[in-house]
Design a protein around this motif. Structure first.
Motif, mmCIF file in Angstrom:
data_model
loop_
_atom_site.group_PDB
_atom_site.id
_atom_site.type_symbol
_atom_site.label_atom_id
_atom_site.label_comp_id
_atom_site.label_asym_id
_atom_site.label_seq_id
_atom_site.Cartn_x
_atom_site.Cartn_y
_atom_site.Cartn_z
ATOM 1 N N LYS A 166 -8.853 -7.448 1.378
ATOM 2 C CA LYS A 166 -7.753 -6.218 1.863
ATOM 3 C C LYS A 166 -8.256 -4.782 1.677
ATOM 4 N N LYS A 167 -9.348 -5.219 0.592
ATOM 5 C CA LYS A 167 -9.593 -3.639 0.465
ATOM 6 C C LYS A 167 -10.043 -3.279 1.478
ATOM 7 N N LEU A 168 -10.931 -4.276 2.496
ATOM 8 C CA LEU A 168 -12.087 -3.591 3.867
ATOM 9 C C LEU A 168 -10.361 -2.975 4.342
ATOM 10 N N ASP A 169 -9.452 -3.819 4.795
ATOM 11 C CA ASP A 169 -8.194 -3.277 5.379
ATOM 12 C C ASP A 169 -8.917 -2.637 6.842
ATOM 13 N N LEU A 170 -9.505 -3.990 7.655
ATOM 14 C CA LEU A 170 -10.426 -3.890 8.735
ATOM 15 C C LEU A 170 -9.246 -3.735 9.551
ATOM 16 N N MET A 203 5.773 1.924 11.109
ATOM 17 C CA MET A 203 6.542 1.476 9.315
ATOM 18 C C MET A 203 6.795 0.411 9.861
ATOM 19 N N MET A 204 7.683 -0.187 10.557
ATOM 20 C CA MET A 204 8.142 -1.418 11.829
ATOM 21 C C MET A 204 7.100 -2.379 11.621
ATOM 22 N N GLU A 205 6.946 -1.559 12.976
ATOM 23 C CA GLU A 205 6.008 -1.929 13.405
ATOM 24 C C GLU A 205 4.394 -2.163 13.047
ATOM 25 N N GLU A 206 3.778 -1.477 11.891
ATOM 26 C CA GLU A 206 2.928 -2.367 11.159
ATOM 27 C C GLU A 206 3.465 -3.485 9.916
ATOM 28 N N ALA A 207 4.148 -3.319 9.580
ATOM 29 C CA ALA A 207 4.458 -4.378 8.242
ATOM 30 C C ALA A 207 4.977 -5.049 9.206
ATOM 31 N N GLY A 208 5.144 -5.262 10.110
ATOM 32 C CA GLY A 208 5.591 -7.091 10.861
ATOM 33 C C GLY A 208 4.013 -7.432 11.513
ATOM 34 N N LYS A 209 3.420 -6.990 12.182
ATOM 35 C CA LYS A 209 2.055 -7.270 12.029
ATOM 36 C C LYS A 209 0.748 -8.463 11.232
ATOM 37 N N PRO A 210 0.184 -9.191 12.695
ATOM 38 C CA PRO A 210 -0.386 -10.251 11.819
ATOM 39 C C PRO A 210 -1.466 -9.187 11.237
ATOM 40 N N ASN A 211 -1.609 -9.829 9.693
ATOM 41 C CA ASN A 211 -2.772 -8.638 8.946
ATOM 42 C C ASN A 211 -3.298 -9.576 8.430
ATOM 43 N N LEU A 212 -4.717 -9.247 8.837
ATOM 44 C CA LEU A 212 -5.763 -10.078 8.067
ATOM 45 C C LEU A 212 -5.856 -10.329 6.578
ATOM 46 N N SER A 213 -5.758 -8.495 6.031
ATOM 47 C CA SER A 213 -5.207 -9.134 4.349
ATOM 48 C C SER A 213 -4.668 -9.594 3.543
ATOM 49 N N ASP A 214 -3.130 -10.225 4.856
ATOM 50 C CA ASP A 214 -2.351 -10.631 4.304
ATOM 51 C C ASP A 214 -2.726 -12.224 3.761
ATOM 52 N N HIS A 215 -3.959 -13.072 4.559
ATOM 53 C CA HIS A 215 -4.347 -14.199 5.093
ATOM 54 C C HIS A 215 -5.546 -14.547 4.133
ATOM 55 N N PHE A 216 -6.224 -13.442 4.432
ATOM 56 C CA PHE A 216 -7.358 -13.615 3.234
ATOM 57 C C PHE A 216 -7.402 -12.983 2.190
ATOM 58 N N PRO A 217 -6.847 -12.567 0.802
ATOM 59 C CA PRO A 217 -6.562 -11.488 -0.209
ATOM 60 C C PRO A 217 -8.098 -10.769 -0.283
ATOM 61 N N LEU A 218 -9.359 -11.194 -0.025
ATOM 62 C CA LEU A 218 -10.668 -11.169 -0.782
ATOM 63 C C LEU A 218 -10.740 -9.454 0.461
ATOM 64 N N ARG A 265 -2.978 -0.661 6.960
ATOM 65 C CA ARG A 265 -2.774 0.277 5.269
ATOM 66 C C ARG A 265 -3.019 1.502 5.409
ATOM 67 N N ARG A 266 -3.459 2.073 6.188
ATOM 68 C CA ARG A 266 -4.485 3.106 6.209
ATOM 69 C C ARG A 266 -3.221 4.164 7.209
ATOM 70 N N ARG A 267 -2.732 3.478 7.996
ATOM 71 C CA ARG A 267 -1.284 3.789 9.029
ATOM 72 C C ARG A 267 0.194 4.259 8.522
ATOM 73 N N SER A 290 0.564 -1.242 -0.133
ATOM 74 C CA SER A 290 0.105 -0.344 0.120
ATOM 75 C C SER A 290 0.902 1.589 -0.050
ATOM 76 N N GLN A 291 2.449 1.153 0.416
ATOM 77 C CA GLN A 291 3.208 2.548 0.062
ATOM 78 C C GLN A 291 2.972 3.558 -1.128
ATOM 79 N N PRO A 292 2.981 4.655 -1.188
ATOM 80 C CA PRO A 292 2.911 5.038 -2.286
ATOM 81 C C PRO A 292 4.210 5.367 -3.549
ATOM 82 N N TYR A 293 4.034 5.630 -4.712
ATOM 83 C CA TYR A 293 4.896 5.044 -5.811
ATOM 84 C C TYR A 293 5.526 4.100 -6.158
ATOM 85 N N ARG A 294 4.074 3.072 -5.538
ATOM 86 C CA ARG A 294 4.226 1.185 -5.693
ATOM 87 C C ARG A 294 5.866 1.209 -5.516
#
Length: 497
Positions: free
Chosen positions: A226-230, A209-224, A234-236, A107-111
């Motif tokens: 991703k858009k919800l960012d429960l 940034m490090m903390e968010e990248a390391g957190k278990p993220n539902l969006s990584d485990h359930f691709p459907l 992604r937002r943070r 989700s980071q800018p500039y791909r």
């Protein structure tokens, strides 16, 4: 109405997951390494806990040094021994060297993930980046030439500590180490200091940034999902990354404008990393152009590649020494006899300081900065110890568990630098019982710089001051992210010697 739609979508999603799990639990699963039985839909997600490196180490004691889990819909293999780590990082390196990029990075800018040295798959562009690091940035010749810069940053650090010492104030040890590391890095890249001695904002952004990248993220485990960012990850992380790229854009634009005004590159005497990269682009000697610059010099990427390692390891090392007065006395005596009491150490002194080196190795063993390394992704089926690591699986290398394995280390939970005296075990990717920087082609490119900084900072601070804890009850608990730091910052009082 919206709630009804969500319920229907969730039902459809659940049925899909159950079908997917049923399919994957068939013939192919019997070849996977052993592991805990997954729950429907969520798999083994609940077993990760808030400190996955510890949870996975505990599970490995039951299921073995190569273990499979189902994290949502993602097959995950965890290796927790030197032999299995060697199989992944060396013997099958070419098939397991790509990255499993987390949604927080996508989700980071500039791909950013498409151009980042950390997250790029092994490719022509990645090889160009790596060649640039190995031949133009982190070479012994380049690092030797920049010793004066590190010497100056050390003087700044010692002056800051001296100021607090005279005032009888405690310092945030990790913050001081971070600011020194980041200013060394920013001077190496841009020839400027990015932070002031008491500033916390920049560190908070990087750690966020490090903390968010390391957190278990539902969006990584359930691709459907991703858009919800429960979980809002992604937002943070987009917010954190946006702040970082604003700084990089400004600094790079200033340099490009300056070079354009001069009509040529800056003189050799004042050339920094950014000038080196721009010269390479100008000469067209590698397949990179100006759009790649901000990704190559991306501060958090380079922090992962060495400088975050330096500041976090500094904090853990001093915390361990203050909790182990005998070890602290030994390293102080070695410094006094070799360098002279009260003197900052020089890089040429390092080879004559075996106990200081042992302290750093022991800290790496107990407190690896990236406890699960950066996750890898397997490009083809791999056979390890009779089990199949399937194509597309993500792989964690639990270096935290390896460092505390009772079958490898005597008294593994004790801080004992003496275990490395006279030992050939090193951390440069050849001894798989100690791989805090990884191994193989993905080994951390910033290792040479990180090590020099660690020895200089820790050795000089120990030799120039006595230290005591502000609070004798300071604990050693960890806070998990992509990197792992002390949950409670180490606050220490410097005392004149």
């Amino acid at each position: 109405m919206d709630l009804d739609i969500c319920c229907v979508l969730w039902l459809v999603f659940t049925l899909f997951c159950v079908m997917a799990l049923s399919f994957n639990s068939g013939g192919r699963r019997k070849h996977l390494p052993p592991g805990p039985r997954p729950y429907p839909v969520i798999g083994n997600l609940l077993e990760l806990g808030v400190k996955p490196h510890k949870s996975l180490a505990k599970l490995a004691k039951t299921h073995g040094p190569i273990m499979s889990l189902r994290l949502g819909l993602v097959t995950t293999v965890v290796v927790s021994s030197p032999s299995t780590a060697k199989a992944i990082l060396k013997e099958h390196d070419s098939l397991s060297c790509d990255r499993k990029v987390p949604e927080s990075i996508l989700s980071q800018p500039y791909r950013h993930h498409e151009f980042s040295l950390v997250w790029l798959p092994v490719s022509t562009l990645w090889r160009s980046y790596r060649k640039m690091c190995n031949m133009h940035i982190f070479t012994s010749q380049k690092l030797d030439a920049s010793q004066d810069l590190r010497r100056k940053k050390m003087k700044d650090l010692l002056a800051y500590v001296e100021e607090n010492c005279l005032a009888g104030k405690a310092i945030d040890f990790g913050q001081a180490a971070f600011n020194t590391s980041i200013n060394l890095l920013s001077n190496t890249i841009f020839s400027i200091d990015l932070v002031h001695p008491n500033e916390r904002k920049f560190k908070d952004t990087v750690w966020g940034m490090m903390e968010e990248a390391g957190k278990p993220n539902l969006s990584d485990h359930f691709p459907l999902l991703k858009k919800l960012d429960l979980q809002g990850i992604r937002r943070r992380n987009t917010l954190y990354a946006g702040k970082m790229f604003e700084v990089l854009d400004r600094l790079i634009d200033q340099r490009l404008k300056k070079r354009q005004e001069h009509g040529c590159s800056i003189s050799t005497e004042s050339k920094d990393m950014l000038d080196t990269v721009l010269d390479i682009i100008q000469d067209k000697s590698e397949m990179i152009d100006t759009k790649h610059i901000k990704h190559l010099v991306h501060i958090p990427d380079l922090l992962i590649a060495g400088n975050d390692t330096a500041s976090i390891t500094m904090e853990w090392a001093m915390a361990e020494l203050l909790h182990n007065p005998e070890a602290l006395s030994k390293v102080k005596l070695e410094l006094e006899q070799t360098v002279g009491k009260g003197n900052p150490i020089e890089e040429s002194d390092i080879t004559r300081l075996p106990y200081l080196q042992a302290v750093i190795k022991e800290t790496f063993r107990l407190h690896p900065t990236v406890p699960l390394l950066v996750p890898r992704k397997v490009s083809e089926d791999i056979e390890i110890e009779g089990f199949i690591v399937p194509k597309g699986a993500q792989v964690f290398v639990n270096v935290w568990a390896i460092g505390r394995d009772e079958s490898i280390w005597d008294n593994p939970h004790s801080f004992m630098p003496e275990r490395f005296l006279g030992s050939d075990v090193d951390f440069k990717g050849q001894n798989f019982e100690l791989i805090p920087f990884g191994a193989g082609r993905r080994i951390c490119p910033g290792l040479p710089l990180a090590i020099r900084m660690l020895y200089l900072m820790l050795g000089s601070l120990i030799n120039s001051f006595d230290w005591k804890l502000e609070d004798e009850n300071t604990d050693m608990e960890e806070k998990f992210g992509l990197t792992i730091k002390k949950a409670q910052p180490l606050r220490t009082i410097p005392i004149a010697i």
